[in-house]
Scaffold this motif. Structure first.
Motif, PDB file in Angstrom:
ATOM      1  N   PHE A   1       0.803  -1.215   0.000  1.00 52.92           N
ATOM      2  CA  PHE A   1       0.000   0.000   0.000  1.00 52.92           C
ATOM      3  C   PHE A   1       0.838   1.268   0.000  1.00 52.92           C
ATOM      4  N   LEU A   2       1.804   1.362   0.913  1.00 56.51           N
ATOM      5  CA  LEU A   2       2.541   2.608   1.063  1.00 56.51           C
ATOM      6  C   LEU A   2       3.294   2.966  -0.210  1.00 56.51           C
ATOM      7  N   HIS A   3       3.792   1.979  -0.911  1.00 54.94           N
ATOM      8  CA  HIS A   3       4.501   2.245  -2.163  1.00 54.94           C
ATOM      9  C   HIS A   3       3.541   2.747  -3.242  1.00 54.94           C
ATOM     10  N   GLN A   4       2.355   2.152  -3.301  1.00 51.42           N
ATOM     11  CA  GLN A   4       1.387   2.631  -4.286  1.00 51.42           C
ATOM     12  C   GLN A   4       0.900   4.035  -3.934  1.00 51.42           C
ATOM     13  N   ALA A   5       0.678   4.278  -2.639  1.00 52.00           N
ATOM     14  CA  ALA A   5       0.253   5.611  -2.213  1.00 52.00           C
ATOM     15  C   ALA A   5       1.340   6.635  -2.520  1.00 52.00           C
ATOM     16  N   ALA A   6       2.603   6.267  -2.284  1.00 53.40           N
ATOM     17  CA  ALA A   6       3.714   7.175  -2.567  1.00 53.40           C
ATOM     18  C   ALA A   6       3.795   7.491  -4.060  1.00 53.40           C
ATOM     19  N   ASP A   7       3.552   6.487  -4.886  1.00 50.47           N
ATOM     20  CA  ASP A   7       3.570   6.721  -6.341  1.00 50.47           C
ATOM     21  C   ASP A   7       2.496   7.739  -6.723  1.00 50.47           C
ATOM     22  N   ARG A   8       1.313   7.609  -6.146  1.00 53.17           N
ATOM     23  CA  ARG A   8       0.226   8.542  -6.458  1.00 53.17           C
ATOM     24  C   ARG A   8       0.558   9.947  -5.959  1.00 53.17           C
ATOM     25  N   PHE A   9       1.178  10.015  -4.781  1.00 52.11           N
ATOM     26  CA  PHE A   9       1.562  11.318  -4.228  1.00 52.11           C
ATOM     27  C   PHE A   9       2.604  11.981  -5.115  1.00 52.11           C
ATOM     28  N   GLU A  10       3.550  11.197  -5.592  1.00 57.20           N
ATOM     29  CA  GLU A  10       4.585  11.744  -6.467  1.00 57.20           C
ATOM     30  C   GLU A  10       4.000  12.242  -7.786  1.00 57.20           C
ATOM     31  N   GLU A  11       2.966  11.563  -8.289  1.00 57.36           N
ATOM     32  CA  GLU A  11       2.318  12.025  -9.522  1.00 57.36           C
ATOM     33  C   GLU A  11       1.703  13.408  -9.332  1.00 57.36           C
ATOM     34  N   GLU A  12       1.146  13.639  -8.124  1.00 56.16           N
ATOM     35  CA  GLU A  12       0.542  14.933  -7.831  1.00 56.16           C
ATOM     36  C   GLU A  12       1.582  15.967  -7.421  1.00 56.16           C
ATOM     37  N   ASN A  13       2.761  15.480  -7.012  1.00 55.08           N
ATOM     38  CA  ASN A  13       3.841  16.373  -6.550  1.00 55.08           C
ATOM     39  C   ASN A  13       5.143  15.949  -7.239  1.00 55.08           C
ATOM     40  N   PRO A  14       5.298  16.283  -8.505  1.00 51.14           N
ATOM     41  CA  PRO A  14       6.441  15.783  -9.294  1.00 51.14           C
ATOM     42  C   PRO A  14       7.805  16.237  -8.801  1.00 51.14           C
ATOM     43  N   ASP A  15       7.857  17.229  -7.925  1.00 49.97           N
ATOM     44  CA  ASP A  15       9.151  17.682  -7.398  1.00 49.97           C
ATOM     45  C   ASP A  15       9.577  16.915  -6.149  1.00 49.97           C
ATOM     46  N   VAL A  16       8.741  15.928  -5.738  1.00 53.65           N
ATOM     47  CA  VAL A  16       9.007  15.185  -4.505  1.00 53.65           C
ATOM     48  C   VAL A  16       9.267  13.714  -4.814  1.00 53.65           C
ATOM     49  N   ASP A  45     -10.321   8.084  -0.187  1.00 48.87           N
ATOM     50  CA  ASP A  45     -10.015   7.149  -1.270  1.00 48.87           C
ATOM     51  C   ASP A  45      -8.624   6.544  -1.116  1.00 48.87           C
ATOM     52  N   THR A  46      -7.715   7.243  -0.431  1.00 51.74           N
ATOM     53  CA  THR A  46      -6.403   6.654  -0.152  1.00 51.74           C
ATOM     54  C   THR A  46      -6.541   5.547   0.882  1.00 51.74           C
ATOM     55  N   ILE A  47      -7.349   5.784   1.917  1.00 53.29           N
ATOM     56  CA  ILE A  47      -7.583   4.740   2.926  1.00 53.29           C
ATOM     57  C   ILE A  47      -8.299   3.552   2.291  1.00 53.29           C
ATOM     58  N   ASP A  48      -9.211   3.813   1.357  1.00 48.57           N
ATOM     59  CA  ASP A  48      -9.877   2.725   0.644  1.00 48.57           C
ATOM     60  C   ASP A  48      -8.859   1.845  -0.081  1.00 48.57           C
ATOM     61  N   LEU A  49      -7.823   2.465  -0.642  1.00 46.99           N
ATOM     62  CA  LEU A  49      -6.774   1.695  -1.318  1.00 46.99           C
ATOM     63  C   LEU A  49      -6.086   0.767  -0.322  1.00 46.99           C
ATOM     64  N   TYR A  50      -5.822   1.272   0.879  1.00 48.57           N
ATOM     65  CA  TYR A  50      -5.201   0.458   1.934  1.00 48.57           C
ATOM     66  C   TYR A  50      -6.080  -0.748   2.271  1.00 48.57           C
ATOM     67  N   VAL A  51      -7.369  -0.508   2.463  1.00 53.27           N
ATOM     68  CA  VAL A  51      -8.302  -1.597   2.781  1.00 53.27           C
ATOM     69  C   VAL A  51      -8.352  -2.602   1.639  1.00 53.27           C
ATOM     70  N   GLU A  52      -8.426  -2.099   0.412  1.00 54.83           N
ATOM     71  CA  GLU A  52      -8.535  -2.966  -0.759  1.00 54.83           C
ATOM     72  C   GLU A  52      -7.316  -3.864  -0.915  1.00 54.83           C
ATOM     73  N   LEU A  53      -6.124  -3.333  -0.680  1.00 57.44           N
ATOM     74  CA  LEU A  53      -4.904  -4.101  -0.882  1.00 57.44           C
ATOM     75  C   LEU A  53      -4.632  -5.091   0.250  1.00 57.44           C
TER      76      LEU A  53
END
Length: 442
Positions: free
Chosen positions: A59-74, A352-360
Motif C-alpha cells: 500500500f505505502l509504495h502505491q500511495a507514494a507513487d500517487r503522491f509523487e504524480e501529484e507532486n512531481p518535485d518530490v 479514497d487513499t484509505i480505501d486503497l489500503y483496505v482494498e490491498l
C-alpha cells in the motif's frame, strides 16, 4: 523475531548506522527532487519472501507513487524495517536522539506513539475540520489520551481486532461442531480438548515474543473490567496488578499446561505463527485481522472460520472484542521538510487513499465515515466487520496503551507465565515496578 530485548537494542544501533545516510538530514534525491524519508515498521508496506518490495501489494509504495504524480518535485523514499516492535522502537529512539531519523514514521497507536512525544510534531491544525470529523481513532494518538493532548499521529484504518480462527475441515474430522462458537473461554478450552481427543492437532501458537498472550490477556481483562480498562490503568484509576490480570494470565496458561497447543509454542516465533496454521499444524489459531488475507490465500474461503476470543465465565462484559485503531503515521519534529511531510499525511488521510489500503491489505476496514465498503472482499474481514456492528464493548489493548518499556515487560510476562516458568503474581509485580518507574515523573 528471535532476538531478545537486549540483543534487539544492539541490532537497532547497527541498523540506525546503516540508515543514517538516508536520514532527514539530506535534501535531494539523485534526480534532483526533494526526498521525503518514511520509515515503516512493516505496517503499511509489503515485501516478498526474498525481501524485495511487492509493488502490486504494498500500500505505502502505491500511495507514494500517487503522491509523487501529484507532486512531481518530490521523491518519497520508503525504508521498511523489521516487524519486531522492541527493535523498531529502539532504532527510532536512537536515531531521533541524534536528530537523524526519518521525516515520517509509522508505528502503532497508543503507547508506541505516545512514548516518543518528544520527537513528534503536534499535528493539531494540519488537518481541516472535515477530515477531523470524517476519521475516527484520534483519541488513541493524543498525548496522555487527553482530548486536549497534542495530536501525535494520523490514526490509520478502522483497526485490527483479535480472533480465534479455525480450520473447518479439521474440526469436522474431529467430530466437533463450531456452527455455534464457544460462549466462554472455559468452553473454548473444552472444545479444544474435544478436537485433540478427536485426533486433530489443537491450537497452533507462536508465543516466543509474548504477542499471542498480549491479544488474549487484553481480551479477557476487557471482558472483566470494560473497554477503557487499560487507559484507566495508564491514568492510575485501576491498579496494573488488578486481580482481573491475574485471572487472565492463569486462564491463558491453561492452554499450555493442559497440552492444548503445539509443545514448542513457547519457542516458535511470531513469524511462523500464521504459517504453521496454514500448514494445518493446528485446528485453531489465535491471532488478528492482519492474517485475514494470508489465511484465505493459503487455505481458501471455505476452509477458515473465525470468532472473537471468548470471555471468562461470569465476565461483566461478555460481548467484548479487543483491538482498535492500530497504525499511526507521525511526522518528526526535527524534519527539515515539514510542509512536504504534512502534505503527505494529508494525502494519506483522504478517504479514497484509505480505501486503497483496505482494498490491498484486507486486514481492517477504513476509519473514514466516507469509506467505500465494496472494497472489502475478504470473507473473514466481511464477517469481522459485520460482527463488530453488534459488539457492545471494544477494549483498546494493553500494548497499544502503555509506554514502550511497560509493553516490553508485558510481552516478557506473557511468554513466561504461559510456560509456567513465572507465576502470574511475580510477573505482575515486575510489570507494576516497570510501570511505576516509567510513569514516576508523569
Amino acid at each position: 523475531m528471535k532476538t531478545t530485548r537486549w540483543s534487539a537494542g544492539l541490532l537497532a544501533v547497527g541498523m540506525v548506522a546503516g540508515l543514517a545516510a538516508c536520514s532527514s538530514g539530506g535534501g535531494e534525491s539523485d534526480d534532483g527532487r526533494t526526498e521525503l524519508l518514511v520509515w515503516d515498521a512493516g505496517l503499511l508496506t509489503r515485501v516478498s519472501e526474498d525481501g524485495k518490495v511487492d509493488g502490486d501489494a504494498s500500500f505505502l509504495h502505491q500511495a507514494a507513487d500517487r503522491f509523487e504524480e501529484e507532486n512531481p518535485d518530490v521523491s518519497v523514499k520508503i525504508v521498511t524495517s523489521t516487524g519486531d516492535i522492541s527493535q523498531n522502537s529502539a532504532q527510532f529512539q536512537a536515531a531521533s536522539i541524534a536528530g537523524d531519523g526519518p521525516d515520517v514514521r509509522t508505528g502503532y497507536t497508543g503507547g508506541n506513539t505516545l512514548s516518543f512525544e518528544d520527537f513528534l510534531l503536534d499535528l493539531d491544525g494540519v488537518f481541516d475540520e472535515d477530515t477531523m470529523a470524517d476519521l475516527s481513532g484520534w483519541n488513541t494518538v493524543r498525548g496522555g489520551y487527553k482530548e486536549d493532548g497534542p495530536l501525535l499521529a494520523l490514526p490509520y484504518g478502522g483497526g485490527s481486532y483479535f480472533y480465534v480462527f479455525y480450520n473447518r475441515d479439521m474440526a469436522e474430522a474431529a467430530g466437533v461442531d463450531l456452527s455455534t462458537p464457544p460462549e466462554t473461554w472455559e468452553d473454548f478450552l473444552d472444545v479444544v480438548e474435544e478436537v485433540k481427543a478427536g485426533g486433530q492437532p489443537p491450537v497452533w501458537l507462536g508465543n516466543q515474543e509474548g504477542y499471542v498472550g498480549a491479544w488474549v490477556i487484553s481480551a479477557l481483562v476487557g471482558g472483566e473490567l470494560g473497554g477503557t480498562v487499560f487507559t484507566d490503568m495508564f491514568n492510575g484509576d485501576i491498579p496494573i496488578d488488578d486481580d482481573a490480570m491475574k485471572r487472565a494470565y492463569e486462564a491463558y496458561a491453561e492452554l499450555f499446561s493442559r497440552g492444548l497447543t503445539n509443545p514448542d509454542a513457547g519457542s516458535v516465533s511470531n513469524g511462523e505463527h500464521a504459517a504453521g496454521f496454514a500448514q494445518e499444524k493446528g485446528t485453531f489459531l489465535i491471532s488478528g485481522g492482519w492474517d485475514n488475507a494470508t489465511l484465505i490465500d493459503t487455505l481458501g474461503a471455505d476452509k477458515v472460520g473465525v470468532f472473537p476470543i471468548p470471555m471468562l465465565e461470569g465476565a461483566q462484559f461478555p460481548n467484548t472484542v479487543a483491538g482498535g485503531p492500530n497504525v499511526a503515521v507521525s511526522i518528526t519534529n526535527y524534519t527539515e521538510k515539514q510542509e512536504i511531510a504534512e502534505d503527505f499525511v494529508r494525502f494519506l488521510a483522504q478517504p479514497d487513499t484509505i480505501d486503497l489500503y483496505v482494498e490491498l491489505f484486507q486486514t481492517e476496514a477504513s476509519n473514514s465515515a466516507s469509506a467505500d465498503p465494496s472494497v472489502i472482499t475478504n470473507p473473514l474481514l466481511q464477517t469481522e466487520a459485520e460482527d463488530l456492528k453488534t459488539t457492545e464493548n471494544i477494549t483498546f489493548p494493553f500494548d497499544n496503551v502503555m509506554p514502550q518499556a511497560v509493553i516490553d515487560s508485558f510481552y516478557k510476562a506473557n511468554a513466561t507465565t504461559f510456560l509456567g516458568t513465572t507465576t502470574a503474581d511475580d510477573a505482575l509485580a515486575q510489570l507494576k515496578q516497570t510501570f511505576e518507574t516509567e510513569t514516576a515523573n508523569r
